[in-house]
Each structure stands twice: as C-alpha cells, then as structure tokens.
Scaffold this active site. Structure first.
Site, PDB file in Angstrom:
ATOM      1  N   ARG A 146       0.851  -1.194   0.000  1.00 40.86           N
ATOM      2  CA  ARG A 146       0.000   0.000   0.000  1.00 40.86           C
ATOM      3  C   ARG A 146       0.888   1.246   0.000  1.00 40.86           C
ATOM      4  O   ARG A 146       2.098   1.159   0.157  1.00 40.86           O
ATOM      5  CB  ARG A 146      -0.909   0.015   1.221  1.00 40.86           C
ATOM      6  N   ASN A 184      -4.061   8.285   5.135  1.00 41.64           N
ATOM      7  CA  ASN A 184      -3.782   7.455   6.306  1.00 41.64           C
ATOM      8  C   ASN A 184      -2.283   7.449   6.585  1.00 41.64           C
ATOM      9  O   ASN A 184      -1.489   7.185   5.678  1.00 41.64           O
ATOM     10  CB  ASN A 184      -4.229   6.005   6.054  1.00 41.64           C
ATOM     11  N   GLU A 185      -1.916   7.801   7.785  1.00 42.01           N
ATOM     12  CA  GLU A 185      -0.507   7.737   8.203  1.00 42.01           C
ATOM     13  C   GLU A 185       0.438   8.155   7.079  1.00 42.01           C
ATOM     14  O   GLU A 185       1.267   7.361   6.618  1.00 42.01           O
ATOM     15  CB  GLU A 185      -0.158   6.338   8.699  1.00 42.01           C
ATOM     16  N   GLU A 344      -5.968   4.916  16.318  1.00 36.83           N
ATOM     17  CA  GLU A 344      -5.655   3.478  16.251  1.00 36.83           C
ATOM     18  C   GLU A 344      -4.806   3.078  17.441  1.00 36.83           C
ATOM     19  O   GLU A 344      -3.882   3.798  17.813  1.00 36.83           O
ATOM     20  CB  GLU A 344      -4.816   3.156  15.012  1.00 36.83           C
ATOM     21  N   TRP A 352       3.309  -6.950  12.866  1.00 29.46           N
ATOM     22  CA  TRP A 352       4.426  -6.457  12.056  1.00 29.46           C
ATOM     23  C   TRP A 352       5.772  -6.475  12.771  1.00 29.46           C
ATOM     24  O   TRP A 352       6.753  -5.968  12.263  1.00 29.46           O
ATOM     25  CB  TRP A 352       4.118  -5.064  11.513  1.00 29.46           C
ATOM     26  N   GLU A 392      -2.794  -8.475   7.147  1.00 29.23           N
ATOM     27  CA  GLU A 392      -2.971  -8.156   8.565  1.00 29.23           C
ATOM     28  C   GLU A 392      -3.892  -9.145   9.276  1.00 29.23           C
ATOM     29  O   GLU A 392      -4.483  -8.817  10.300  1.00 29.23           O
ATOM     30  CB  GLU A 392      -3.461  -6.717   8.708  1.00 29.23           C
ATOM     31  N   LYS A 393      -3.971 -10.362   8.736  1.00 30.96           N
ATOM     32  CA  LYS A 393      -4.928 -11.317   9.315  1.00 30.96           C
ATOM     33  C   LYS A 393      -4.528 -11.763  10.720  1.00 30.96           C
ATOM     34  O   LYS A 393      -5.365 -12.233  11.467  1.00 30.96           O
ATOM     35  CB  LYS A 393      -5.156 -12.503   8.386  1.00 30.96           C
ATOM     36  N   HIS A 395      -3.287  -9.627  12.938  1.00 29.72           N
ATOM     37  CA  HIS A 395      -3.333  -8.446  13.802  1.00 29.72           C
ATOM     38  C   HIS A 395      -4.601  -8.498  14.642  1.00 29.72           C
ATOM     39  O   HIS A 395      -5.691  -8.712  14.118  1.00 29.72           O
ATOM     40  CB  HIS A 395      -3.321  -7.185  12.923  1.00 29.72           C
TER      41      HIS A 395
HETATM   42  C1  GAL Z   1      -1.249   1.305  11.012  1.00 29.00           C
HETATM   43  C2  GAL Z   1      -2.167   1.460   9.813  1.00 29.00           C
HETATM   44  C3  GAL Z   1      -3.330   0.495   9.858  1.00 29.00           C
HETATM   45  C4  GAL Z   1      -2.833  -0.870  10.226  1.00 29.00           C
HETATM   46  C5  GAL Z   1      -2.131  -0.808  11.545  1.00 29.00           C
HETATM   47  C6  GAL Z   1      -1.641  -2.143  12.038  1.00 29.00           C
HETATM   48  O1  GAL Z   1       0.041   1.730  10.694  1.00 29.00           O
HETATM   49  O2  GAL Z   1      -2.671   2.770   9.742  1.00 29.00           O
HETATM   50  O3  GAL Z   1      -3.948   0.490   8.605  1.00 29.00           O
HETATM   51  O4  GAL Z   1      -1.973  -1.330   9.235  1.00 29.00           O
HETATM   52  O5  GAL Z   1      -1.009   0.024  11.420  1.00 29.00           O
HETATM   53  O6  GAL Z   1      -0.892  -2.026  13.217  1.00 29.00           O
END
Ligand code: GAL
Length: 726
Positions: A146, A184-185, A344, A352, A392-393, A395
């Site tokens: 992304r 986003n970020e 978030e 990650w 991200e499954k 997470h």
């Molecule tokens: C952020 C991001 C989210 C998601 C999250 C996972 O950096 O904005 O979309 O990826 O991390 O920790």
C-alpha cells in the site's frame, strides 16, 4: 496496458511542483471536534477502523449488533477503499458504502469517513507508473502492499484530489459523517522518495527556503569535499552514494525537512479539497506520534488539522506503560492540551514485529485508559473485525477470529462501559493538568543525531527523552512531554534531552527561561550545532555554555567494539555512564559539581565532572554529561528534584515506592481537570506486583483493582488502574 514506465515518460517541467510551506511557518487552525449525531448526547468516541468491504454483506448487520453491544459510537470507514469506489478511471461505485453508512447511521453510530486516497488501485499505477516512488538506488517501489505513490507526483495529486472531490460531493449532506479522515498515516511507507519528481520539488523547496544557491552552499557547507553548486538544478535528493561513504549531513537534514513538507503539502491539498465542499465537517489525519517514530515533524503538522489524531502501538515488555504514556503525553503537547483523538491502537498483538506479543490480562483496558488520562477524548482501534485474509490477518481486533465469545471482545465491551461512565461523570473536554516538569521533544534533533559520521552511532536508537520521562516517573513525577516549539518555558522545570540542534532563537529562549528563574536539565549532545548543523565553536555546548557553566573540549564516547576500550564509566553517585560521556574540561565558579567519574587515572576521566548545577540569573541549569539510562537518571536527579521542590509528595508515591535503595515509584498519576473544576485522577500500577493506593476521591472506573472502602484505599493488580473524581 502499460502506458509508460516510472520516470521514463515523465516530463513535467520545473515549476509544476508548487511546494511548499517551509516548516513552522503556519498559523494554527482552530480546534474543531466531531459532533454527535442529531439527537444523541456527546460522549467519548469509541470504535475503530471498519473495513466492511472485506466481508460479505451478511456480516454487516452482525457487525452493527456487536458494535451496539460494545458501546461503539463511531467507526472509520473507507481508508483503503479506493479500488472499490473507483474501479476504473471513469467508473464510480458508492452504492455499497451508502448501504454501510445508512446502516451505521440508523444504529446511531457516527462515521469518520476517509478520503480513500491512502492506497491507489492497480489500474492507476498501471496507467501511470510514474506515480510510483523510487528508492535511494533508483529502483521502483512497486505495488503489492500500500501507499505506493510519490508525495510530489502531480499525476497522483490530480487523481487523489478528484477522489476527495467525489467523496465530499457524495457525502456532503450525510448526517452520519461527522469527520474526515484524510488519507492514512502519511509517510508510513513513502516517507523518502528519490524520484525525479522528488528531485524537482526538493530544488523548488530549497529555492523557497534559501533564495540563492550561494545561501544553500553556505548552509550545507559545500566547500567541504568540493560539493559547491552553481545552480539549483544541481541539487539531488540524497541518492545512493556507495557503501561506506558519508552524505552531506545538512543536505540530509534538509531532505528530511523537505520530505515532511512534501507530505504536508499533499495533505493540505486533499484537506482543502474536502473542506471546500464540506466546510462544516472537521478534518484530521492520523499521526504516528511515538517515542521513536518522528518520521515527519508532527508538531508542525499539528497546526494544519482541526483536531489532532494519533495511532499508537505498544512497546512490549518493561516499557509498555511508560512508553505509551510518554507518546500520549507528546500527543497532548502537539495538541496544545486540546482533547485529541486516539485513532488506532491494538486490542492485543500487532502482526508487524518479529515476535508479536499479545497483551497481558487487563492491559487492553489499562492502555486505553492511559491514553484517556493523557487527554484522548476518543478511543479507537485498528480494527473492528479481524481479517481472515490479507497481510494483517494476524493483527488483533475488537472482534477477534474467535468471535464474540472471547476475552478480547468481553474486554472491549467492558471498556465501552467504562468510557460511558467517564462521559457521564463529566470527563469530556477536561484538560490534562499541566505538570511541573516538561520533557522537551525535538524531532529535528533526532533526525540530525541519526546521521552517520557522528561521535558515536549508539545514539541512532534515540531514547533519551523517554529515559527521562521514565526516570521522572520512578522519582514520582509525571512530566508533560512538550514539543520544542511548544510552551515548555511555562513550566517550573524543563529537560532538554539531547537537543542537539539549537539555533540562536532557541538558545536565547533557554537563556531567558533560566534567567527568569526556570530550572533546566540539559544532557550531553545538546546545544552542539545550530539549525544548519554547523557546530557552535569555542567548546561544547556552544549554544548555551554560559547557561550551563561548563566547557567541554572533547567527547569521550564509550563502547566495546575494540579490545581494551571502556564500555562504561562509574560515577561517584553509584550510577554508570555508557555510550557517551563528555570530557568536561572546566566549570565556572557559579557551578557546583554534584557527581564525578571514578575512572582509571590514564583515561583522563578520573574526577571529571559528570553532573553539575549552575546558578544562572534567578534559575539553575543542571548538566548531565553522559548517558545514564532510566535508572541512572532517576538516581542522579532525585536529590535535585527534592532540592528544587519538584517532587510530588503525594500519598500515592509514598505507598507506591518499592523497597530498597532505588527510588522507583510504582504508580503513575495523571490528572485531568474539567472546566467546572472537577478533577479526574488516574492512578496506574507500573509494576508486575500488587500496589496499594489511597483513595483521595470517589472511584468512577476501576479495572484490575479491588476497593477497600473501610481503609479508603484500593489494591491495584498488575495492569490495574483506577479513576477517581474529586
Ligand atoms: C497502522 C495502519 C493500519 C494498520 C495498523 C496495524 O500503521 O494505519 O492500517 O496497518 O497500522 O498495526
């Protein structure tokens, strides 16, 4: 069909790039907060990123049932929906999103709607590969994840702005959409781009900042290694220069400033496009303010949003709570103590890291309440429902793979109820009480210290401000973390931890502050260079030598990469220096030495001052000339905190202090004060043992805590927290 390759077909002329605002040159936008849906009372916002497009429609009603059960009142929608909303250059599909938003609205759940521009769809990069970033070696950063777009691409900008326009026009009358979530970020995956677009924009930026190429030469010190330039078009991004070579440090610093400004520029363009059509909806973009990720200059960006929002992911292990509180306090500082929005965080593990530790029992609620303590009036997670596919499954989410019959979802519901109680008690809008001590955070000093060819590369892992924040907690003092451009000079005492860059204006501010009675704690590696990273001559720390009352001729880095070098130096107060020590060569008469090195004679460090206090004007300047780490700082400054009347003599500290010589407060205390004068005192257990606290107020919310009404006290278990009203 591919119509071009990145850069190869790219012909935009100099001047196409309109960048840019120079950092810190902007006026602040007034604070505007998302308002409740019609007929509903304001409350602490609670929810998360909601990605319904990952699920069949049959799941959506169940989502809404569970959201209501958990007390969710807001979700962020559409963040990664570009490919769905615009499946082809001339095709738009809002139907599915209309359905989702209608369902949410009917259930009384507000929407923080994304501009949907964070990640371009495959057709766009196929049609315009010239929007793909280039790395330092010139390689294309391909799609596959992304955020694969160049911040300075005029082509990307055109498509992104069209998306913003369409979104705003389509949803401008939606009563359910209460805020915009722009992109986003920014910069998370495309912070540094070395493409030709970036090169031209960097040249423009330098022209705006410096006016003449000679001024650039002067600032960058280009007479060193024959780098003198005769035209702006000779300015390159800091592209690959071969292994083991050293990039011009001021150019690198300016490239970091430029990269922050370049992203800010596209953010402002997207924001303005949305705001033009929907002036009534407040806007934000989610920052990543955390101890170590100062990827852009968030304090500078803080002027450009209607409300500050932040994403924070916990640091596993011993620093979990301290680092969270430190980052959240920095966010409060960036927001200038206006309530901010936690956009978030995670209910448990992320996906990650190398090893993705889960949260311990109690930490889900505790972490969220710690953000609230530090000024968040909104608590949101990534993400609502845990994905079954995609990167991200693994997470964690509010609704985990296990479903609603899970501890995570039960905790999510408990937290929702707690936030409801805090709302009813009147917390909304209360401000974090100003602490006595400010720990200054300077993103640009961090950037400069991370360059190569410095006295030691050990400072790459920049933790000095966090070490101070934690050390002060150990000493029972909860500090505010304040950005360097913020109002730190309104505090009783200020810590300047490795504030390496210090221009004349900053040096004067420090001088004035101490002269007027302020107490400053300055560490090693502070006040060394001016804003262009040119060393202040005549002995370190040249910017404020008069204030600290010492003079350093040489640094004494410490390490273990050669046999027989010294990795540590003992101080006569029982603490140990590592990584960096200053060879302080003289102290002024006004300066008192409070700790010295105990080193072998031949090192030249025996008896050298390590910690000093200088009387300057009506104030004092403490100098800590070495890296001591959290415990060493706590021990070294405890007597000085007492002496300056900065210690918190409250009962919590007394009961919370663990046994032994080390002073280590078991409790973190934070107070939010409402306009009515009502006080909300948050007490957190910082240890992995039970801690008893006195109840100086009426409990509103508690988690992992047992109240002992008879004794007006409570026992906080590990991860325990209690909020008292008074
Ligand atoms: C952020 C991001 C989210 C998601 C999250 C996972 O950096 O904005 O979309 O990826 O991390 O920790």
């Amino acid at each position: 069909m591919t119509t071009g390759t990145a850069d190869a077909t790219h012909t935009d002329m100099e001047g196409t790039h309109t960048i840019m605002s120079i950092t810190n040159g902007t006026r602040r936008r007034p604070h505007r907060w998302p308002q409740p849906l019609a007929g509903l009372r304001p409350g602490i916002w609670y929810g998360g990123d909601y990605n319904p497009e990952q699920w069949p429609e049959s799941v959506w009603d169940d989502d809404i049932r569970l959201m209501r059960e958990a007390g969710v009142n807001l979700v962020s929608v559409g963040i990664f929906s570009w490919a769905r909303l615009q499946p082809a250059p001339d095709r738009w599909d809002f139907d599915w999103l209309d359905t989702v938003i209608a369902k949410l609205g009917a259930a009384g759940i507000a929407v923080d709607l994304a501009s949907a521009t964070a990640s371009p769809p495959p057709w766009l990069t196929q049609l315009h590969p010239e929007i793909l970033p280039r790395d330092a070696r010139g390689d294309v950063v391909w799609p596959g994840a992304r955020q694969h777009w160049r911040p300075t691409s005029p082509v990307f900008r055109e498509y992104a702005l069209e998306m913003c326009r369409r979104m705003a026009e389509h949803y401008k009358d939606s009563p359910t959409v209460v805020a915009w979530h722009v992109s986003n970020e920014y910069g998370c995956h495309n912070l540094y781009d070395y493409s030709d677009d970036a090169m031209q924009a960097f040249q423009q930026w330098a022209r705006r900042k410096y006016r003449t190429i000679d001024a650039v030469n002067e600032a960058w010190g280009t007479d060193f290694w024959a780098q003198r330039m005769t035209d702006f078009d000779q300015i390159l991004p800091p592209r690959f220069i071969g292994e083991g070579n050293f990039m011009n440090p001021t150019k690198l610093l300016d490239f970091k400033r430029f990269s922050s400004d370049a992203l800010k520029d596209i953010f402002i363009a997207e924001r303005d496009e949305l705001a033009r059509i929907t002036p009534d909806k407040p806007l934000t973009t989610n920052f990543m303010v955390s101890g170590t990720t100062a990827i852009v200059d968030y304090d500078d960006w803080g002027h450009e949003v209607d409300f500050v929002s932040n994403d924070h992911y916990f640091t596993p292990g011993a620093r979990h709570l301290d680092e969270l509180a430190y980052s959240a306090s920095l966010c409060d500082g960036i927001s200038r103590k206006d309530p901010w929005f936690l956009m978030e965080h995670s209910t448990s593990a992320v996906n990650w890291r190398q090893i993705n530790y889960r949260k311990y029992p109690g930490e889900l609620v505790r972490d969220s309440l710690a953000h609230v303590a530090m000024g968040a009036d909104a608590v949101c997670y990534f993400q609502w429902r845990q994905s079954s596919a995609g990167a991200e499954k693994f997470h964690s989410s509010m609704v985990p793979h296990a479903g609603e019959d899970s501890q995570v979802f039960r905790d999510v519901c408990e937290l929702g109820a707690d936030l409801g109680k805090l709302t009813s008690a009147g917390l909304l809008g209360a401000r974090v009480e100003q602490a006595k001590v400010a720990v200054v955070f300077d993103a640009q000093s961090k950037w400069a210290l991370e360059h190569t060819a410095t006295p030691t590369q050990a400072l790459q892992n920049w933790t000095e401000p966090l070490d101070w924040f934690s050390a002060l907690l150990d000493d029972g003092v909860t500090a505010d973390v304040v950005p360097v451009a913020g109002p730190w000079d309104t505090y009783e005492a200020v810590v300047l931890p490795t504030v390496y860059l210090m221009g004349e204006a900053m040096a004067d501010r420090v001088r004035q502050y101490v002269r007027n009675g302020g107490k400053v704690f300055v560490t090693y590696a502070s006040g060394i260079s001016d804003d262009s990273d040119h060393i202040w001559l005549g002995g370190y720390p040249g910017a404020i030598r008069d204030v600290v009352g010492i003079r350093i001729e040489e640094f004494n880095p410490l390490g273990s990469d050669f046999d027989g070098v010294d990795a540590t130096l003992d101080l006569d107060n029982g603490t140990v220096a590592h990584d960096w020590a200053d060879a302080v060569s003289s102290v002024d008469d006004s300066c008192e030495v409070v700790a010295r090195y105990e080193a072998a004679e031949d090192t030249g460090m025996k008896g050298v001052p390590a910690v000093t206090v200088n009387a300057f004007g009506n104030g004092y300047a403490v100098y800590v000339g070495c890296k001591l780490g959290q415990k060493g700082i706590a021990t070294s400054v405890a007597p000085l905190l007492d002496r300056f009347g900065l210690s918190d003599a409250s009962a919590e500290k007394a009961t919370g202090s663990s046994a032994g010589a080390e002073r280590s407060s078991a409790i973190m205390k934070v107070v939010r004060v409402a306009e009515s004068g009502q006080r909300f005192t948050f007490l957190f257990n910082r240890t992995r043992e039970e801690v008893r606290v006195n109840l100086a107020g009426t409990p509103v919310v508690e988690s992992f805590a047992t109240i002992d009404e008879q004794n007006h006290s409570a026992v906080l278990k590990p991860a325990g927290v209690i909020v008292l009203q008074s």
